[in-house]
Design an enzyme around this catalytic site. Structure first.
Site, short mmCIF file in Angstrom:
data_model
loop_
_atom_site.label_atom_id
_atom_site.label_comp_id
_atom_site.label_asym_id
_atom_site.label_seq_id
_atom_site.Cartn_x
_atom_site.Cartn_y
_atom_site.Cartn_z
CE LYS A 191 -4.34 -0.68 1.68
NZ LYS A 191 -5.03 -1.57 0.73
C1 LIG Z 1 -5.93 -2.43 0.13
C2 LIG Z 1 -5.99 -2.83 -1.29
C3 LIG Z 1 -6.60 -4.02 -1.71
C4 LIG Z 1 -7.29 -4.95 -0.75
O1 LIG Z 1 -6.40 -5.44 0.21
P1 LIG Z 1 -6.92 -5.89 1.64
O2 LIG Z 1 -5.70 -6.36 2.33
O3 LIG Z 1 -7.88 -6.99 1.42
O4 LIG Z 1 -7.55 -4.69 2.24
C5 LIG Z 1 -6.54 -4.34 -3.06
N1 LIG Z 1 -5.96 -3.52 -3.95
C6 LIG Z 1 -5.36 -2.38 -3.58
C7 LIG Z 1 -4.70 -1.52 -4.61
C8 LIG Z 1 -5.38 -1.99 -2.25
O5 LIG Z 1 -4.83 -0.85 -1.88
#
Ligand SMILES: *Cc1c(COP(=O)(O)O)cnc(C)c1O
Length: 320
Positions: A163
């Site tokens: 992220k």
């Molecule tokens: C946060 C996110 C997800 C989903 O991830 P989780 O861990 O399930 O919250 C999928 N794609 C992107 C680009 C994200 O930022």
């Protein structure tokens, strides 16, 4: 609080301590380029009104991913998993979060005033704030989608697995395009020309009773929800789960498609590029996964207890 202003909790956690929300200010010139190098987490807590407990979903996995995100962008984080677990549970208690809550740790380089970019090796500043975010599971919400004209970032351009905040312009452009074209969301293809993900959410498809999702080399974020849903599909629904490349036409031909993620939870997609998916409504497997997931998240299901960090709230004084 005046109308239109977002309701905010009393406290947040910033650089080692809990502080009153109003006291957490920075000088505007410090903003600079700080967010170019920022990474974050999105975590949810689910309120169970029967037991009066808040269940934070897979907190340890989110904190490990935060550590991995900071490592990848070479941003040293001065707090370990135990310290951050304590900071988050204490913050939720202090804020008396008796409702579904979003928890967002943000690690960034501070004091960038006068600098173009932060120096490598400068310690990350860390903000953790919470705000109410009701679940849409079980509400019947559905999305339409288009395959985007934008390509999902690839591993040698930006790190798609984590992220990293500057990654998000990619999904934002795809989201804007979808909205302007009259759709709710977008599916981005990767540089291989296969399905990667939606802006901020992973993609799953049901075909002939099997669950398919793009493999972790498909330029996807390593989603914790994706992992949980694959596990529950296998163990609770007894389904075969296949991680592999998915072509766009497979989406059009699928029986069911949904997106998933902490924010997306399970979001059924009933129409893609004007092709109705299956019967053009929420499919039976999606509905069943949605139901099982809700029970797991709120602690109504005894299985997967290791995924829940339970925060007890202070007992409310009786209304006299
Ligand atoms: C946060 C996110 C997800 C989903 O991830 P989780 O861990 O399930 O919250 C999928 N794609 C992107 C680009 C994200 O930022």
């Amino acid at each position: 609080m005046s109308e239109g202003q977002q309701r905010h909790p009393a406290y947040l956690w910033w650089n080692g301590q809990q502080r009153a929300w109003e006291d957490a200010t920075v000088h505007v010139t410090d903003l600079g380029w700080s967010t170019v190098g920022a990474v974050f987490e999105g975590i949810r807590g689910y309120w169970n009104p029967d037991t009066e407990q808040l269940h934070v979903f897979r907190l340890a996995e989110h904190l490990r991913r935060l550590a991995m995100s900071t490592k990848l962008v070479r941003l040293p984080l001065a707090y370990d998993e135990a310290a951050l677990t304590g900071a988050i549970t204490d913050l939720l208690t202090a804020n008396e979060s008796r409702e579904d809550t979003y928890i967002r740790p943000l690690a960034y380089t501070g004091k960038t005033s006068g600098k173009r970019f932060a120096q490598i090796g400068s310690d990350a500043e860390l903000l953790i704030n919470t705000h109410p975010m009701p679940s849409h599971l079980g509400t019947g919400m559905t999305y339409t989608a288009k395959v985007s004209s934008w390509t999902r970032i690839s591993d040698n351009v930006m790190p798609p697995r984590v992220k990293n905040l500057s990654n998000y312009r990619n999904g934002q452009l795809a989201g804007y395009e979808a909205t302007l074209d009259g759709y709710d969301t977008a599916f981005l293809l990767n540089t291989r020309g296969q399905v990667a993900e939606a802006p901020g959410a992973c993609v799953m498809m049901i075909r002939d009773g099997k669950l398919f999702t793009p493999d972790s080399g498909a330029s996807i974020l390593e989603s914790i929800t994706r992992d949980a849903l694959m596990t529950m599909a296998r163990e609770v629904l007894g389904m075969e789960v296949v991680e592999r490349g998915i072509d766009r036409t497979e989406l059009y031909m699928a029986d069911e498609v949904f997106t998933c993620g902490t924010a997306a939870e399970v979001t059924p997609v009933v129409d893609i590029d004007k092709y109705p998916i299956g019967a053009g409504e929420i499919g039976p497997v999606t509905a069943e996964l949605d139901r099982v997931f809700q029970d797991v998240l709120r602690g109504r299901e005894s299985r997967y207890g290791q995924w829940r960090t339970t925060v007890d709230m202070p007992v409310l004084a009786p209304v006299s």
